[in-house]
Write an enzyme that holds these catalytic residues in place. Structure first.
Site, PDB file in Angstrom:
ATOM      1  N   ASP A  67      29.552 -56.156  57.703  1.00  0.00           N
ATOM      2  CA  ASP A  67      28.700 -56.271  58.884  1.00  0.00           C
ATOM      3  C   ASP A  67      27.220 -56.162  58.543  1.00  0.00           C
ATOM      4  O   ASP A  67      26.854 -55.820  57.416  1.00  0.00           O
ATOM      5  CB  ASP A  67      29.100 -55.220  59.934  1.00  0.00           C
ATOM      6  CG  ASP A  67      29.311 -53.836  59.324  1.00  0.00           C
ATOM      7  OD1 ASP A  67      28.786 -53.576  58.230  1.00  0.00           O
ATOM      8  OD2 ASP A  67      30.002 -53.017  59.948  1.00  0.00           O
ATOM      9  N   ASN A 136      34.567 -42.826  66.448  1.00  0.00           N
ATOM     10  CA  ASN A 136      35.264 -43.388  67.615  1.00  0.00           C
ATOM     11  C   ASN A 136      36.414 -44.326  67.199  1.00  0.00           C
ATOM     12  O   ASN A 136      36.984 -45.007  68.031  1.00  0.00           O
ATOM     13  CB  ASN A 136      34.276 -44.137  68.514  1.00  0.00           C
ATOM     14  CG  ASN A 136      33.643 -45.347  67.827  1.00  0.00           C
ATOM     15  OD1 ASN A 136      33.952 -45.657  66.676  1.00  0.00           O
ATOM     16  ND2 ASN A 136      32.745 -46.032  68.521  1.00  0.00           N
ATOM     17  N   HIS A 138      36.137 -46.946  65.145  1.00  0.00           N
ATOM     18  CA  HIS A 138      35.778 -48.338  64.822  1.00  0.00           C
ATOM     19  C   HIS A 138      35.982 -48.620  63.337  1.00  0.00           C
ATOM     20  O   HIS A 138      35.938 -47.714  62.507  1.00  0.00           O
ATOM     21  CB  HIS A 138      34.351 -48.684  65.286  1.00  0.00           C
ATOM     22  CG  HIS A 138      33.246 -48.131  64.445  1.00  0.00           C
ATOM     23  ND1 HIS A 138      31.947 -48.060  64.898  1.00  0.00           N
ATOM     24  CD2 HIS A 138      33.192 -47.628  63.185  1.00  0.00           C
ATOM     25  CE1 HIS A 138      31.179 -47.550  63.951  1.00  0.00           C
ATOM     26  NE2 HIS A 138      31.908 -47.273  62.915  1.00  0.00           N
ATOM     27  N   GLU A 143      34.154 -52.161  67.860  1.00  0.00           N
ATOM     28  CA  GLU A 143      34.056 -50.961  68.678  1.00  0.00           C
ATOM     29  C   GLU A 143      35.230 -50.879  69.658  1.00  0.00           C
ATOM     30  O   GLU A 143      35.797 -51.909  70.031  1.00  0.00           O
ATOM     31  CB  GLU A 143      32.740 -50.997  69.477  1.00  0.00           C
ATOM     32  CG  GLU A 143      31.482 -51.041  68.621  1.00  0.00           C
ATOM     33  CD  GLU A 143      31.127 -49.684  68.003  1.00  0.00           C
ATOM     34  OE1 GLU A 143      32.032 -48.882  67.709  1.00  0.00           O
ATOM     35  OE2 GLU A 143      29.923 -49.452  67.819  1.00  0.00           O
TER      36      GLU A 143
HETATM   37  P1  PGA Z   1      30.059 -43.316  57.538  1.00  0.00           P
HETATM   38  O1  PGA Z   1      30.331 -44.546  58.497  1.00  0.00           O
HETATM   39  O2  PGA Z   1      30.716 -43.630  56.223  1.00  0.00           O
HETATM   40  O3  PGA Z   1      28.569 -43.267  57.423  1.00  0.00           O
HETATM   41  O4  PGA Z   1      30.642 -42.108  58.180  1.00  0.00           O
HETATM   42  C1  PGA Z   1      31.609 -45.071  58.638  1.00  0.00           C
HETATM   43  C2  PGA Z   1      31.633 -46.083  59.759  1.00  0.00           C
HETATM   44  O5  PGA Z   1      30.951 -45.879  60.776  1.00  0.00           O
HETATM   45  O6  PGA Z   1      32.364 -47.068  59.633  1.00  0.00           O
END
Ligand code: PGA
Length: 243
Positions: A67, A136, A138, A143
């Protein structure tokens, strides 16, 4: 789904870095799906170390990132391109033409997204996709929602993601509101997936990955239909989960 539980992030980094490099040793022209966020940093660090030791060669590897924020330019220090360049691309011998990340500056979002999926197909598909998981649930920027988009698409970030990512910005208001992300089917087409999770803040999302539901309100639960997923996590994220 296999799960490997380690004591801390250092060990996650070694295990996941070895797993990714193992893929490249087994297939030097592997197509790797890469992720940003803080959890993949240690795995990238370990991969760089193995590269510097001469143990792995990325010259034939192709990469596709999950992304990118939208709109954002590549030279903006908050862009995922910038992040990847700083923490991985520039540290190994990947060929620039083999590095792919959605173009956060495109004027034609639809064409950018369909071309991104087509490029993944043309390169033979992703052999191994690395994923973080949002608090959450995702994956990529897919999302929680009542329905999910299967292909690469433009998405609006949820309040929870904006709050979680605010730590990388001066103000929460500076966090971009939109992103381009691989869709669920783009991700699920990867032949192997490794999902990383570290810390208590990921415990709830991880619990839902190991219960019996598949639910678009926790996008990661869709990984249950994939035949080759390895979860590499630490005790803080995993403790108390009954498999
Ligand atoms: P993080 O993010 O590794 O910074 O916790 C993971 C994500 O949001 O996919």
């Amino acid at each position: 789904m296999n799960v490997l539980v380690y004591d801390n992030e250092e060990q996650i980094g070694i295990a996941a870095g070895n797993y990714m490099c193992g893929q490249v040793l087994a297939k030097p022209d592997s197509v790797l799906g890469l992720a940003t966020g803080s959890t993949p940093l240690k795995p990238y660090g370990h991969m760089i170390k193995l590269y510097e030791q001469g143990a792995v060669d990325f010259s034939k590897v192709t990469t596709f990132n999950l992304d990118e924020y939208y709109p954002i330019s590549r030279d903006n220090a908050q862009s995922y391109y910038y992040f990847m360049n700083e923490h991985f691309y520039s540290k190994v011998n990947l060929k620039p033409e083999n590095i792919h990340i959605p173009n956060g500056q495109t004027d034609d979002v639809e064409a950018e997204c369909s071309e991104y999926d087509a490029l993944i197909e043309q390169s033979g598909g992703i052999d191994l996709q690395i994923l973080g998981i949002g608090q959450n649930g995702h994956i990529g920027f897919n999302e929680p929602d009542s329905s999910l988009n299967s292909a690469t698409h433009l998405t609006e970030l949820s309040k929870s993601t904006i709050e979680a990512n605010a730590r990388f910005f001066d103000n929460e208001a500076d966090v971009p509101k939109y992103a381009l992300t691989m869709g669920m089917s783009t991700i699920l087409k990867a032949r192997k997936i490794v999902l990383l999770a570290s810390g208590k803040s990921k415990h709830k999302a991880l619990s839902e990955l190991f219960d019996n539901s598949i639910n678009t309100s926790v996008p990661a639960t869709m990984l249950k239909i994939h035949p080759d997923v390895v979860v590499i996590c630490d005790k803080e994220a995993y403790d108390g989960i009954d498999k």
